[in-house]
Enzyme design. Structure first.
Site, PDB file in Angstrom:
ATOM      1  N   GLN A  18     -22.276 -17.154 -11.188  1.00 40.13           N
ATOM      2  CA  GLN A  18     -22.806 -17.784 -10.033  1.00 40.13           C
ATOM      3  C   GLN A  18     -24.135 -17.551  -9.830  1.00 40.13           C
ATOM      4  O   GLN A  18     -25.038 -18.216  -9.104  1.00 40.13           O
ATOM      5  CB  GLN A  18     -21.732 -17.385  -8.901  1.00 40.13           C
ATOM      6  CG  GLN A  18     -20.724 -17.945  -8.623  1.00 40.13           C
ATOM      7  CD  GLN A  18     -19.639 -17.658  -7.350  1.00 40.13           C
ATOM      8  OE1 GLN A  18     -19.097 -16.802  -7.239  1.00 40.13           O
ATOM      9  NE2 GLN A  18     -19.923 -18.540  -6.493  1.00 40.13           N
ATOM     10  N   HIS A 112     -14.415 -12.326 -12.675  1.00 38.96           N
ATOM     11  CA  HIS A 112     -14.716 -13.300 -11.318  1.00 38.96           C
ATOM     12  C   HIS A 112     -14.797 -14.671 -12.219  1.00 38.96           C
ATOM     13  O   HIS A 112     -15.888 -15.302 -12.248  1.00 38.96           O
ATOM     14  CB  HIS A 112     -16.019 -12.931 -10.705  1.00 38.96           C
ATOM     15  CG  HIS A 112     -16.150 -13.387  -9.414  1.00 38.96           C
ATOM     16  ND1 HIS A 112     -16.073 -12.648  -8.248  1.00 38.96           N
ATOM     17  CD2 HIS A 112     -16.043 -14.631  -9.015  1.00 38.96           C
ATOM     18  CE1 HIS A 112     -16.294 -13.492  -7.357  1.00 38.96           C
ATOM     19  NE2 HIS A 112     -16.111 -14.722  -7.533  1.00 38.96           N
ATOM     20  N   ASN A 156     -10.792 -10.905  -9.865  1.00 37.07           N
ATOM     21  CA  ASN A 156     -11.180 -11.438  -8.431  1.00 37.07           C
ATOM     22  C   ASN A 156     -10.267 -12.678  -8.108  1.00 37.07           C
ATOM     23  O   ASN A 156      -9.996 -13.456  -8.999  1.00 37.07           O
ATOM     24  CB  ASN A 156     -12.553 -12.147  -8.350  1.00 37.07           C
ATOM     25  CG  ASN A 156     -12.968 -12.572  -7.018  1.00 37.07           C
ATOM     26  OD1 ASN A 156     -13.182 -11.988  -6.328  1.00 37.07           O
ATOM     27  ND2 ASN A 156     -13.078 -13.907  -7.200  1.00 37.07           N
ATOM     28  N   GLU A 157      -9.487 -12.670  -6.835  1.00 41.99           N
ATOM     29  CA  GLU A 157      -8.526 -13.520  -6.558  1.00 41.99           C
ATOM     30  C   GLU A 157      -7.599 -13.949  -7.488  1.00 41.99           C
ATOM     31  O   GLU A 157      -7.642 -15.200  -7.838  1.00 41.99           O
ATOM     32  CB  GLU A 157      -9.672 -14.719  -5.922  1.00 41.99           C
ATOM     33  CG  GLU A 157     -10.620 -14.587  -4.539  1.00 41.99           C
ATOM     34  CD  GLU A 157     -11.061 -15.644  -3.978  1.00 41.99           C
ATOM     35  OE1 GLU A 157     -11.263 -16.629  -4.655  1.00 41.99           O
ATOM     36  OE2 GLU A 157     -11.585 -15.483  -2.984  1.00 41.99           O
TER      37      GLU A 157
HETATM   38  C1  GCO Z   1     -14.235 -16.519  -4.237  1.00 43.66           C
HETATM   39  C2  GCO Z   1     -15.466 -16.697  -4.869  1.00 43.66           C
HETATM   40  C3  GCO Z   1     -16.691 -16.912  -4.550  1.00 43.66           C
HETATM   41  C4  GCO Z   1     -17.141 -18.377  -3.901  1.00 43.66           C
HETATM   42  C5  GCO Z   1     -16.976 -17.996  -2.377  1.00 43.66           C
HETATM   43  C6  GCO Z   1     -17.176 -19.299  -1.588  1.00 43.66           C
HETATM   44  O1  GCO Z   1     -14.161 -15.311  -4.732  1.00 43.66           O
HETATM   45  O2  GCO Z   1     -13.383 -17.332  -3.485  1.00 43.66           O
HETATM   46  O3  GCO Z   1     -15.550 -15.076  -4.989  1.00 43.66           O
HETATM   47  O4  GCO Z   1     -17.163 -17.011  -6.056  1.00 43.66           O
HETATM   48  O5  GCO Z   1     -18.350 -18.326  -3.947  1.00 43.66           O
HETATM   49  O6  GCO Z   1     -15.612 -17.865  -2.148  1.00 43.66           O
HETATM   50  O7  GCO Z   1     -16.496 -20.479  -1.672  1.00 43.66           O
END
Ligand code: GCO
Length: 407
Positions: A18, A112, A156-157
């Site tokens: 990003q 990520h 991440n997530e």
């Molecule tokens: C996330 C993401 C980010 C997004 C943010 C805003 O982890 O969801 O890390 O990359 O940019 O959530 O939508």
């Protein structure tokens, strides 16, 4: 603000793809450049953070923060399967060292959203071998960097692919995605193509959970710091008649992952809004509700709810690893963050083990499929000159951070 512990982490977050720019070996770079692509803009130079990180770290330090969460880019570190770039690893070593030199605690995310092109061409996370590929990369990166990392996030997530797949099922994005995958596969001469954000979350989920477990152990072996994964946690709420749908969504998207995080050093809580269910499915925000640039409801109170849910279900320590808002009017960012922090404060007062608040994001940056339209940054970026201009929210939150550290 003295009710925040003195050693509380006050940070800002970014992610490699990003902000770095020109991440050409990655899966998304290819998807961004398809003629009929899903992406509003290509990531292009992003914020040129790959070259400007010393300045950006100094910037967040100067604002008053004591922590920086960022990610290392797998596509740069392992550009071909099994061949690793010493130059890329050295780059990230310098970046982590720069944080230490500026008395900033680095929090390093290993994955990520983006992955190397070769990985996407093997089906990405839908392929069961993804577990071993991610483990090999994680071990290699941890070996090179682990001694300098106090906090590591594996994935991440990890629950986002499943969440997006389930939500897509309700909508109809799937055809466009399938077309894009076919076009991308053709472009790189592979038989298949899949990415974290666009792939089949149902197939990916067991692999992601196993990959996290493996990476957790491998990374731990090379560091003395703390390791966890981060989760996208919405505050799921039920309107009358929506209770069952709400609980099903919660158990699949939140609970199964929070349970998988049990025993970890921490879980990263990433919350932006609430999601409401009625008897027929997802409810849109009320007609008079304020909406963010992402279209979802302005609802900072969600963070308190998800912190409590994470504490109950995972039972680990917690770090808010993302929270923020895409908006034009920076005053709404301050209002949002202030209310979210009130929630964190109430959780701390109730004894929840929360070790930090990391705001998304340091910089206005590439918001995935939405391109550059949404602005989540505390700092504006002129993408032509790369000039950084802190917004009032940056000074405001930095001052809060400073105050809490000296209280
Ligand atoms: C996330 C993401 C980010 C997004 C943010 C805003 O982890 O969801 O890390 O990359 O940019 O959530 O939508």
């Amino acid at each position: 603000m003295s009710d925040f512990p003195r050693d509380f982490l006050w940070g800002t977050a970014t992610a490699a793809h990003q902000v770095e720019g020109n991440n050409r070996g990655s899966d998304l770079w290819v998807m961004e450049h398809l003629s009929e692509g899903l992406f509003a803009d290509p990531s292009a130079d992003a914020c040129d953070h790959y070259h400007r990180y010393p300045y950006d770290i100094a910037l967040l330090k100067g604002l008053g923060f004591n922590c920086y969460r960022f990610s290392i880019e797998w596509a740069r570190i392992e550009p071909e399967a099994g061949s690793f770039s010493y130059a890329a690893l050295d780059h990230y070593r310098r970046m982590i060292a720069e944080c230490h030199a500026q008395a900033i605690t680095p929090m390093v995310t290993f994955h990520h959203f983006t992955a190397p092109l070769w990985f996407a061409g093997e089906g990405g996370w839908e392929n069961a071998r993804s577990v071993d590929w991610f483990a090999r990369y994680s071990e290699r990166a941890a070996k090179a960097l682990g001694d300098l990392i106090p906090f590591a996030c594996t994935i991440n997530e990890a629950n986002i692919p499943l969440m997006m797949t389930l939500m897509r099922r309700a909508g109809k994005r799937s055809d466009a995605i399938a077309r894009s995958h076919r076009a991308a596969a053709q472009k790189i001469g592979a038989e298949r193509f899949s990415t974290f954000l666009t792939g089949d979350g149902q197939e990916a989920t067991p692999h992601l959970i196993r990959a996290h477990r493996k990476a957790y152990d491998l990374i731990k072996a090379y560091m003395t710091g703390k390791v966890g994964m981060t989760l996208s946690l919405n505050d799921f709420q039920a309107d009358a008649g929506g209770e069952e749908l709400c609980e099903t969504a919660r158990s699949q998207i939140n609970t199964q992952f929070l349970e998988a995080a049990r025993g970890d050093d921490f879980v990263g809580v990433q919350t932006y809004t609430r999601v409401r269910f009625g008897s027929t499915g997802l409810l849109p925000p009320a007609a008079d509700a304020e909406r963010t640039q992402m279209g979802y409801e302005f609802y900072p109170d969600a963070l308190e709810a998800t912190l409590r849910e994470a504490a109950r279900t995972a039972g680990t320590r917690l770090i808010v690893t993302e929270n923020g808002i895409g908006c034009d009017d920076d005053r709404r960012r301050i209002a949002y963050t202030e209310r979210a922090l009130e929630g964190v404060r109430r959780c701390l007062a109730d004894g929840l083990a929360i070790d930090g608040y990391i705001h998304w994001s340091l910089l206005d940056n590439f918001e995935w499929l939405e391109g550059y339209r949404p602005t989540f940054g505390l700092v504006a970026v002129d993408r032509r000159t790369q000039a950084r201009t802190p917004k009032p929210s940056a000074y405001w939150l930095g001052a809060r951070a400073r105050q809490a550290q000296s209280a």
